[in-house]
Scaffold this motif. Structure first.
Motif, short mmCIF file in Angstrom:
data_model
loop_
_atom_site.label_atom_id
_atom_site.label_comp_id
_atom_site.label_asym_id
_atom_site.label_seq_id
_atom_site.Cartn_x
_atom_site.Cartn_y
_atom_site.Cartn_z
N ASP A 1 -47.97 12.21 -32.22
CA ASP A 1 -47.60 11.22 -33.23
C ASP A 1 -47.93 11.74 -34.62
O ASP A 1 -49.01 11.53 -35.14
CB ASP A 1 -48.32 9.89 -32.96
N ARG A 2 -46.97 12.45 -35.21
CA ARG A 2 -47.23 13.08 -36.50
C ARG A 2 -47.54 12.06 -37.59
O ARG A 2 -48.32 12.32 -38.48
CB ARG A 2 -46.06 13.97 -36.91
N LYS A 3 -46.93 10.89 -37.52
CA LYS A 3 -47.13 9.90 -38.59
C LYS A 3 -48.48 9.20 -38.48
O LYS A 3 -49.09 8.86 -39.49
CB LYS A 3 -46.00 8.86 -38.57
N LEU A 4 -48.96 8.98 -37.27
CA LEU A 4 -50.22 8.27 -37.10
C LEU A 4 -51.43 9.21 -37.14
O LEU A 4 -52.42 8.93 -37.81
CB LEU A 4 -50.21 7.49 -35.77
N THR A 5 -51.35 10.34 -36.45
CA THR A 5 -52.52 11.21 -36.33
C THR A 5 -52.28 12.66 -36.72
O THR A 5 -53.23 13.45 -36.75
CB THR A 5 -53.07 11.18 -34.89
N LEU B 1 -40.51 13.78 -47.01
CA LEU B 1 -39.77 14.83 -46.30
C LEU B 1 -39.17 14.30 -45.01
O LEU B 1 -39.61 13.28 -44.47
CB LEU B 1 -40.69 16.01 -46.00
N SER B 2 -38.20 15.03 -44.48
CA SER B 2 -37.58 14.67 -43.20
C SER B 2 -38.59 14.79 -42.07
O SER B 2 -39.61 15.48 -42.19
CB SER B 2 -36.39 15.59 -42.92
N GLY B 3 -38.28 14.15 -40.94
CA GLY B 3 -39.15 14.23 -39.76
C GLY B 3 -39.36 15.66 -39.30
O GLY B 3 -40.46 16.04 -38.90
N GLY B 4 -38.31 16.47 -39.34
CA GLY B 4 -38.43 17.86 -38.91
C GLY B 4 -39.37 18.65 -39.81
O GLY B 4 -40.19 19.44 -39.32
N ASN B 5 -39.29 18.44 -41.12
CA ASN B 5 -40.18 19.14 -42.03
C ASN B 5 -41.61 18.62 -41.92
O ASN B 5 -42.56 19.39 -42.03
CB ASN B 5 -39.66 19.04 -43.47
N GLN B 6 -41.76 17.33 -41.66
CA GLN B 6 -43.10 16.80 -41.42
C GLN B 6 -43.71 17.45 -40.18
O GLN B 6 -44.89 17.83 -40.18
CB GLN B 6 -43.06 15.28 -41.25
N GLN B 7 -42.91 17.60 -39.13
CA GLN B 7 -43.42 18.22 -37.90
C GLN B 7 -43.78 19.68 -38.14
O GLN B 7 -44.77 20.18 -37.59
CB GLN B 7 -42.39 18.10 -36.76
N LYS B 8 -43.02 20.37 -38.96
CA LYS B 8 -43.35 21.76 -39.29
C LYS B 8 -44.69 21.84 -40.03
O LYS B 8 -45.45 22.79 -39.84
CB LYS B 8 -42.24 22.40 -40.10
N ILE B 9 -44.97 20.85 -40.87
CA ILE B 9 -46.27 20.81 -41.56
C ILE B 9 -47.39 20.64 -40.55
O ILE B 9 -48.44 21.30 -40.64
CB ILE B 9 -46.31 19.68 -42.62
N VAL B 10 -47.19 19.76 -39.57
CA VAL B 10 -48.20 19.54 -38.53
C VAL B 10 -48.48 20.86 -37.81
O VAL B 10 -49.65 21.21 -37.56
CB VAL B 10 -47.76 18.45 -37.53
N LEU B 11 -47.44 21.62 -37.49
CA LEU B 11 -47.63 22.92 -36.85
C LEU B 11 -48.31 23.90 -37.80
O LEU B 11 -49.27 24.58 -37.44
CB LEU B 11 -46.28 23.50 -36.41
N ALA B 12 -47.80 23.96 -39.02
CA ALA B 12 -48.27 24.95 -39.99
C ALA B 12 -49.75 24.82 -40.30
O ALA B 12 -50.44 25.83 -40.45
CB ALA B 12 -47.45 24.82 -41.28
N LYS B 13 -50.25 23.60 -40.38
CA LYS B 13 -51.66 23.43 -40.77
C LYS B 13 -52.61 24.07 -39.77
O LYS B 13 -53.69 24.52 -40.14
CB LYS B 13 -51.99 21.96 -41.00
N TRP B 14 -52.20 24.13 -38.50
CA TRP B 14 -53.07 24.73 -37.50
C TRP B 14 -53.02 26.26 -37.53
O TRP B 14 -53.93 26.92 -37.05
CB TRP B 14 -52.70 24.22 -36.11
N PHE B 15 -51.99 26.83 -38.09
CA PHE B 15 -51.84 28.28 -38.06
C PHE B 15 -52.50 28.97 -39.23
O PHE B 15 -52.52 30.19 -39.29
CB PHE B 15 -50.38 28.65 -37.87
#
Length: 187
Positions: A25-29, A85-99
């Motif tokens: 849940d990218r928006k909540l957590t 940002l779009s949902g896809g770009n938000q999800q990429k941020i979620v991935l990117a922060k861990w890398f």
């Protein structure tokens, strides 16, 4: 939980031992939606940018610019607020922060839920690249085509019990569903 022979007792242990967790849940957590792209990307490893109690803006910007480019995050600039940002770009941020921390094991819970097909294929390419680097991914997914397309091995659960451990060779959707609904079990 043990990883590389060491007991993981806390979230900070898992992060320092090279484990990343991409929440479903990218928006909540997964994101701070009212924070910038930059602040989201550096949130997990912020200590790496602090020297004498002060954040080094130049080193933070350099890393964030590199990660935004690598993950093809489409944003006007790194100070853009995440919820614009779009949902896809938000999800990429979620991935990117861990890398930012270069983890060895990435646990991805529904990594493509709620994003467009273009962003899905970018995330799949990224996942394949991670594996080519010798890193491991545990993907949790309820999408059968995603499991069949992206997995080497599939562990299927039904009501909290493992019903099947399958190598992704000649597995089809019907067989996978039989394990998932409890009609078939290796136990």
């Amino acid at each position: 939980v043990f990883y590389k022979g060491k007991e993981i007792k806390s979230i900070s242990d898992s992060i320092s031992d090279g484990i990343a967790y991409i929440t479903e849940d990218r928006k909540l957590t997964g994101l701070n939606l009212i924070a910038s792209v930059k602040d989201n990307i550096t949130s997990v490893y912020l200590d790496e940018f602090v020297k004498y109690g002060v954040i080094s803006n130049s080193s933070e910007k350099k890393v964030v610019d590199d990660v935004v480019s690598k993950f093809r995050i489409k944003c006007p600039n790194i100070n853009t607020i995440a919820n614009t940002l779009s949902g896809g770009n938000q999800q990429k941020i979620v991935l990117a922060k861990w890398f930012v921390g270069d983890p060895d094991l990435i646990i991805m819970d529904e990594p493509t839920r709620g994003i467009d097909i273009g962003s899905k294929s970018e995330i799949y390419r990224f996942m394949s690249g991670i594996v080519e680097l010798g890193k491991s991914i545990i993907m949790i997914s309820s999408e059968t085509p995603e499991l069949l397309g992206m997995s080497n091995r599939i562990i299927v659960m039904h009501e909290g019990i493992i019903t099947g451990k399958l190598k992704n060779i000649d597995v089809d959707q019907d067989e996978l569903m039989a394990y998932a609904i409890g009609e078939k079990s290796d136990n």
